[in-house]
Enzyme design. Structure first.
Site, PDB file in Angstrom:
ATOM      1  N   SER A 120       0.865  -1.195   0.000  1.00  0.00           N
ATOM      2  CA  SER A 120       0.000   0.000   0.000  1.00  0.00           C
ATOM      3  C   SER A 120       0.887   1.226   0.000  1.00  0.00           C
ATOM      4  O   SER A 120       2.053   1.172   0.419  1.00  0.00           O
ATOM      5  CB  SER A 120      -0.882   0.007   1.265  1.00  0.00           C
ATOM      6  OG  SER A 120      -1.488   1.265   1.464  1.00  0.00           O
ATOM      7  N   TYR A 133      -2.371  -0.677  10.413  1.00  0.00           N
ATOM      8  CA  TYR A 133      -2.409  -0.999   8.986  1.00  0.00           C
ATOM      9  C   TYR A 133      -1.103  -0.610   8.297  1.00  0.00           C
ATOM     10  O   TYR A 133      -0.516  -1.394   7.547  1.00  0.00           O
ATOM     11  CB  TYR A 133      -3.590  -0.291   8.336  1.00  0.00           C
ATOM     12  CG  TYR A 133      -3.736  -0.549   6.865  1.00  0.00           C
ATOM     13  CD1 TYR A 133      -4.287  -1.734   6.395  1.00  0.00           C
ATOM     14  CD2 TYR A 133      -3.322   0.389   5.918  1.00  0.00           C
ATOM     15  CE1 TYR A 133      -4.435  -1.987   5.042  1.00  0.00           C
ATOM     16  CE2 TYR A 133      -3.464   0.162   4.566  1.00  0.00           C
ATOM     17  CZ  TYR A 133      -4.018  -1.031   4.134  1.00  0.00           C
ATOM     18  OH  TYR A 133      -4.149  -1.272   2.781  1.00  0.00           O
TER      19      TYR A 133
END
Length: 236
Positions: A120, A133
């Site tokens: 990501s 995350y």
């Protein structure tokens, strides 16, 4: 991803915590004349991962592993409970490790293979309220480099992709739960955080994934590919 890989001739095995969802996806593909199978799997449980991947490998040579399972969490370091931190780590990091651990012996036995991990932009850019995350996606980025280096001689390539926001049902659910009545307004706001002015389409991410796993990308390993609408390099 499953649809595009299948359209390119792959026999696709969908490993999914929600078996009904996986079976629905597999039925859609088989109805279109493509080859797909569904398997129930919690990627955080290594014994289960080994059982499923070994069972698949007994029937057909495995060429590609795409690690795309992941969960999100909203919170800063001091607002992230230990139980939530452990849960995100177990899926987003341990789950990827478990699948790589199970697949690599089959790649070695078969003379090579390709691993693609979903990282990501959060791996390299500070995203507000995404402590756990972001931690996991940073781990995926460096895990990719480690695996790529360790298995050069075994002809195993390993890369990752780093998307910005992608318009999936997860986004719609997040907006409905977090901003009831303001979904359209917040969707527009989130879309414009990408300099290109919109979120990515799942099909665009799938196209990059298929390319990186193809023979045409045979010279690419140990790389992370941004698919972010300019988020990392064009935001000021």
């Amino acid at each position: 991803m499953s649809k595009l890989f299948a359209q390119q001739g792959a026999e696709v095995h969908i490993l999914e915590l929600n078996l009904a969802s996986a079976e629905a996806a597999a039925r859609e593909l088989t109805a279109a004349g493509l080859t797909a199978y569904a398997h129930a799997l919690d990627v955080s449980r290594q014994a289960d991962v080994l059982e499923v991947i070994n069972r698949i490998a007994e029937k057909k040579k495995i060429d590609i592993l795409v690690n795309n399972a992941g969960i999100a969490h909203i919170g800063k370091a001091h607002t992230t409970a230990e139980s939530d931190f452990d849960r995100v780590i177990n899926v987003n990091i341990k789950g990827v490790y478990n699948c790589i651990y199970a697949a690599i012996p089959h790649f070695i036995a078969g003379g090579g293979g390709v691993i693609l991990n979903t990282a990501s932009i959060a791996a390299t850019v500070g995203i507000p309220d995404r402590f756990a995350y972001s931690t996991t996606k940073g781990a995926i980025y460096t895990m990719t480099l480690s695996v790529a280096r360790d298995y050069l001689e075994e002809k195993i390539r390993c890369n990752s992709i780093s998307p910005a926001r992608v318009h999936t049902p997860f986004v719609d659910g997040y907006l409905a739960n977090t901003y009831p009545g303001r979904e359209e307004e917040m969707f527009e706001k989130l879309s414009k955080t990408q300099p290109i002015g919109r979120m990515a389409k799942p099909e665009e991410v799938a196209a990059l994934a298929v390319y990186l796993c193809s023979d045409e990308a045979g010279f690419i390993t140990g790389a992370d590919y941004l698919i972010d609408g300019g988020f990392v390099h064009l935001n000021n």
